[in-house]
Write an enzyme that holds these catalytic residues in place. Structure first.
Site, PDB file in Angstrom:
ATOM      1  N   ARG A   1       0.849  -1.200   0.000  1.00 44.85           N
ATOM      2  CA  ARG A   1       0.000   0.000   0.000  1.00 44.85           C
ATOM      3  C   ARG A   1       0.880   1.244   0.000  1.00 44.85           C
ATOM      4  O   ARG A   1       0.592   2.234  -0.663  1.00 44.85           O
ATOM      5  CB  ARG A   1      -0.926  -0.016   1.226  1.00 44.85           C
ATOM      6  CG  ARG A   1      -2.052  -1.046   1.107  1.00 44.85           C
ATOM      7  CD  ARG A   1      -3.090  -0.877   2.198  1.00 44.85           C
ATOM      8  NE  ARG A   1      -2.640  -1.331   3.494  1.00 44.85           N
ATOM      9  CZ  ARG A   1      -2.977  -2.492   4.051  1.00 44.85           C
ATOM     10  NH1 ARG A   1      -3.784  -3.337   3.414  1.00 44.85           N
ATOM     11  NH2 ARG A   1      -2.530  -2.836   5.239  1.00 44.85           N
TER      12      ARG A   1
ATOM     13  N   ASP B   1      -6.354  -7.507  -6.253  1.00 43.69           N
ATOM     14  CA  ASP B   1      -6.005  -8.189  -4.995  1.00 43.69           C
ATOM     15  C   ASP B   1      -7.170  -9.064  -4.552  1.00 43.69           C
ATOM     16  O   ASP B   1      -7.856  -8.768  -3.577  1.00 43.69           O
ATOM     17  CB  ASP B   1      -5.668  -7.143  -3.915  1.00 43.69           C
ATOM     18  CG  ASP B   1      -5.193  -7.790  -2.620  1.00 43.69           C
ATOM     19  OD1 ASP B   1      -4.735  -8.956  -2.666  1.00 43.69           O
ATOM     20  OD2 ASP B   1      -5.293  -7.143  -1.570  1.00 43.69           O
TER      21      ASP B   1
ATOM     22  N   CYS C   1      -2.823 -15.113  -3.245  1.00 42.69           N
ATOM     23  CA  CYS C   1      -2.429 -15.660  -1.934  1.00 42.69           C
ATOM     24  C   CYS C   1      -2.838 -17.128  -1.851  1.00 42.69           C
ATOM     25  O   CYS C   1      -3.019 -17.678  -0.778  1.00 42.69           O
ATOM     26  CB  CYS C   1      -3.005 -14.830  -0.792  1.00 42.69           C
ATOM     27  SG  CYS C   1      -4.767 -14.583  -0.891  1.00 42.69           S
TER      28      CYS C   1
END
Ligand code: SAH
Length: 396
Positions: free
Chosen positions: A211, A300, A340
């Site tokens: 970020r 994401d 992920c």
């Protein structure tokens, strides 16, 4: 104490300090032990190797607490391990002073199945291993001792992975008093953390450094932040001077969190922010058709492959969003893309993104490989875990 005897040859992984013992590697368990109890791990010839917690329902039959087979696993052990994990973070140059930080990261901190995230003066504990479940009180006591400024320890052991360990979901206050609101400051941006209802332990701490990268990159850019949750990347893009930021999520509560976070950062130009409750898969196609183009597209998504069985379907989903996400990137712009999923390795993910670029007749350069921060260490010799893998790709 019961002995867990390994099959011949299976001692090698333990000698290499791999913290897991799979069910197929176990020859037998000699003596009585309850689920989650401590066993001595021995090679097939009886040589003691380690002490581990046993989990009868999991494919990971035991997780090693310590590689000294004669040393105890007791309250003092947890006190030392927790204190060491906390001390490492306190000494680390990018972590010291962070108000949102992971204090304990499971196996990599020598505490299998134990996660502790700290948000301001609240610590959130997540237990995902039958062995650790038995030591909850010791862990809480150790945490309170290691962090004298805590006001609450809250449990968020409501992850679905507990089922594999035969553990029921658990959540609630374990110690102290929970403040009405919990706010963290991350590189000059404030975020409200919903301790009781937020995803995981309340926030995605593993994206903190990424970020920050967006904040550093975003000046003057038109940014599309998909799967935005409570707006982590979006707020940092605004902070970094983005010209316009679109935030997309299909969850209304997540977007309500984003609105709250925008209000917490009143100095940011919120008129540059557009919030869309939409499905990313169809949205990417729609916006492409409508001629929308961006300087930075962030993907994401949630974990598409929670286990190996989901990998083929997950690959199609990653392919879809990367293929269509790229089409929205202006020549010279950036794609920031993540996975992920444990079942898809770094190389494989990169190959997938490269194929999407080729299909779009674009060439791409990886300008950064992205991972989770220093508070999420990965054990040397650990298996390909469900850790964060990301790429920042410049597309011509
Ligand atoms: N980038 C965020 C974390 C993303 S979590 C951060 O740094 O904080 C993944 C998000 O994807 C969740 O908020 C979930 O609601 C959202 N999501 C899942 N499937 C989706 C879909 N098909 N379309 C839009 N959003 C989706």
């Amino acid at each position: 104490m019961a002995d867990l005897i390994l099959k011949p040859g299976k001692e090698r992984a333990v000698q290499a300090r791999h913290p897991w013992i799979f069910a197929q590697s176990v020859a037998k368990v000699v003596g009585r032990v309850e689920n989650g109890g401590t066993v001595r791990v021995c090679a097939h010839d009886g040589t003691p190797l380690a002490r581990a917690g046993i989990s009868f329902t999991s494919g990971i039959r035991a997780r090693i607490w310590r590689f000294e087979p004669d040393q105890p696993v007791d309250h003092a052990f947890f006190r030392r391990r927790v204190a060491q994990a906390v001390a490492w973070r306190a000494r680390h140059p990018t972590l010291a002073g962070q108000s949102g930080v992971r204090l304990v990261h499971g196996e990599a901190d020598g505490l299998p199945g134990v996660i502790v995230d700290r948000y301001g003066s609240v610590a959130v504990l997540q237990i995902t291993f039958a062995g650790a479940e038995r030591w909850r009180d010791a862990i809480v006591e150790a945490l309170v001792r290691a962090c004298p400024d805590l006001c609450a320890v809250y449990e968020r052991s409501d992850s679905e992975v507990r089922q594999r360990e035969g553990l029921a979901p658990r959540a609630g206050l374990l110690w102290g008093t929970l403040p009405e609101t919990v706010t963290i400051d991350e590189y000059g941006v404030r975020f409200a953390v919903d301790i009781a209802e937020g995803h995981k332990t309340g926030f995605y701490l593993d994206q903190r450094e990424n970020r920050r990268l967006v904040q550093q990159l975003a000046s003057g850019m038109r940014v599309l932040n998909t799967f935005c949750y409570t707006g982590g990347f979006s707020l940092h893009a605004l902070k970094g001077g983005a010209a316009e930021v679109w935030s997309v999520d299909s969850s209304a509560p997540a977007l309500a969190g984003l609105t709250k976070n925008l209000a917490l950062n009143a100095e940011l130009p919120t008129d540059r922010s557009r919030v869309l409750e939409a499905d990313v898969f169809s949205g990417l196609r729609e916006w492409f058709q409508a001629g929308e183009r961006f300087d930075l597209v962030i993907l994401d998504p949630p974990k598409f492959a929670p286990s190996a069985a989901h990998v083929p379907k997950a690959k199609r989903a990653y392919r879809d969003i990367n293929l269509f996400g790229m089409r929205l990137v202006r020549p010279g712009g950036y794609l920031m893309t993540y996975s992920c999923s444990g079942g898809i390795g770094v190389e494989e993910f990169q190959a997938l993104v490269a194929t999407c670029a080729a299909e779009n007749r674009r060439s791409g350069q990886i300008v950064a490989r992205l991972s989770a921060g220093a508070d999420h260490p990965i054990g040397l010799g650990a298996p390909e875990g469900e850790y964060l893998k990301g790429l920042l790709v410049r597309l011509d």
